[in-house]
Design a protein around this motif. Structure first.
Motif, PDB file in Angstrom:
ATOM      1  N   CYS A  14       1.863 -11.834  -9.872  1.00 24.45           N
ATOM      2  CA  CYS A  14       1.527 -13.189 -10.352  1.00 24.45           C
ATOM      3  C   CYS A  14       0.808 -13.152 -11.696  1.00 24.45           C
ATOM      4  N   GLU A  40       1.592 -13.235 -14.925  1.00 27.19           N
ATOM      5  CA  GLU A  40       1.894 -14.230 -15.961  1.00 27.19           C
ATOM      6  C   GLU A  40       1.379 -15.613 -15.567  1.00 27.19           C
ATOM      7  N   TRP A  41       1.566 -15.982 -14.305  1.00 31.86           N
ATOM      8  CA  TRP A  41       1.098 -17.302 -13.846  1.00 31.86           C
ATOM      9  C   TRP A  41      -0.416 -17.406 -13.971  1.00 31.86           C
ATOM     10  N   ASP A  98       5.748 -14.392 -10.391  1.00 28.70           N
ATOM     11  CA  ASP A  98       6.445 -14.461 -11.672  1.00 28.70           C
ATOM     12  C   ASP A  98       7.956 -14.312 -11.522  1.00 28.70           C
ATOM     13  N   TYR A  99       8.388 -13.525 -10.532  1.00 24.41           N
ATOM     14  CA  TYR A  99       9.812 -13.300 -10.304  1.00 24.41           C
ATOM     15  C   TYR A  99      10.173 -13.776  -8.903  1.00 24.41           C
TER      16      TYR A  99
END
Length: 358
Positions: free
Chosen positions: A197, A199-200, A252-253
């Motif tokens: 997580c 990037e979030w 993120d993915y």
């Protein structure tokens, strides 16, 4: 006044419910008789090959409107409840309660098994090897973060077999007691979940410190007792610890999956859709790994995973872990492994088990 048509439809459903109840209890009585027969012959109560066969047949017969996944879940619970009547199975899993490993264990064994959390992967292996637990569930790899190398290391220390695999999607949420973002002063997370997580978090919570804990469930437990703490955890954990969503699906993915091994003292027979895991060490000479793997290519056996780990007995020696399609009882697999052994110092069969199907 209830509409006459609606009343008749409800009456029909009531009659169907009574019939379902009768049939479930009739099925349970027969299962108890089967258990008595197995006990007299010294046979194992749990038969994953038989369970897979039952569910596969039901899925083929399903015409809807229930989806195959719903039918699979319903019958998994019926089988789990039936097995609980025959034998109380203790299943060890990497705890605490509410981890993804716990969720995977329930998905595999159904909610009527007796689940026991362990505080480490090592403790799960110990519990199974000593016979304190019938089976154990441990993580082996994540599609984004890679292999759980510690799990591989445990196979070098304990005499257990892989008897099954589970693959579950990993969806992560930001959870707290209040569900209000403005009250959050710190975030707790397992390092892998935090990485998934990153990037979030950088975009949405840049000024909030993130602290590592042993599991996503432990993060949820901490958030449960402190309103200023948010946890990165699963929806399953939110239900157990009574937390609210601050933000959903913050990974993120989105194509994120974790694979788990079911470990026991033995492995099941052939189903026709199986996977086998082995580990081996090689002679230290040029072309050794190529020579060991070439028989698989020659036999057209698909390798689904290969990983190396330091042997930890002598420096610069490695143990290779390989997964491939097929069962150890398949004639082609037997012939192939005999050829592979010619190039190995040691080769150990870790288990053959039904290939997980989504």
């Amino acid at each position: 006044m209830v509409d006459e048509k609606l009343r008749k439809l409800r009456d029909t459903i009531d009659k169907i419910d009574v019939e379902i109840l009768r049939l479930l209890n009739e099925r349970a009585k027969i299962a108890i008789e089967i258990a008595e027969t197995k006990k007299a012959k010294g046979l194992s109560f749990y038969d994953p090959v038989r369970e897979k066969s039952v569910i596969d047949k039901i899925i083929k017969l399903n015409k809807g409107p229930f989806s195959d996944e719903v039918i699979k879940t319903l019958f998994r619970e019926i089988l789990s409840a039936t097995l609980a009547l025959q034998e109380s199975q203790k299943i060890a899993y990497l705890g605490p309660e509410g981890t993804f490993t716990h969720l995977a264990a329930i998905k595999y064994f159904g909610s009527f098994a007796r689940f026991e959390p362990g505080d480490s992967i090592k403790s799960i292996f110990e519990s199974v090897e000593k016979g304190l637990s019938k089976f154990g569930v441990v993580p082996i790899e994540n599609s984004n973060e890679g292999t759980v190398t510690y799990t591989l290391d445990m196979f070098m220390q304990y005499e257990v077999k892989i008897s099954g695999e589970i693959i579950i999607p990993i969806t992560l949420h930001l959870l707290s007691r209040s569900g209000q973002r403005e009250k959050i002063k710190k975030i707790y997370s397992h390092p892998h979940a935090r990485a998934q997580c990153r990037e979030w978090l950088n975009k949405n919570m840049p000024n909030i410190p993130v602290y590592d804990v042993a599991s996503t469930a432990e993060a949820a437990r901490q958030a449960c007792i402190d309103e200023e703490i948010a946890a990165i955890a699963s929806e399953f954990a939110s239900q157990i610890y009574g937390l609210k969503f601050v933000a959903k699906h913050i990974e993120d993915y989105k194509n994120n999956y974790t694979r788990f091994f079911v470990i026991g003292k033995s492995f099941p027979g052939k189903t026709g859709s199986d996977k086998t895991s082995i580990m081996f060490s090689l002679q230290d000479k040029p072309g050794a790994l190529y020579n060991a793997l070439k028989p698989f290519k020659d036999a057209n056996i698909n390798l689904t995973k290969i990983e190396s780990r330091p042997a930890k007995m002598r420096k610069w020696e490695y143990i290779f872990f390989v997964d491939f399609t097929g069962h150890i009882e398949d004639e082609e697999v037997i012939k192939t492994l005999e050829k592979v052994k010619d190039y190995c110092i040691e080769l150990v069969h870790l288990g053959s088990y039904p290939m997980f199907e989504h």
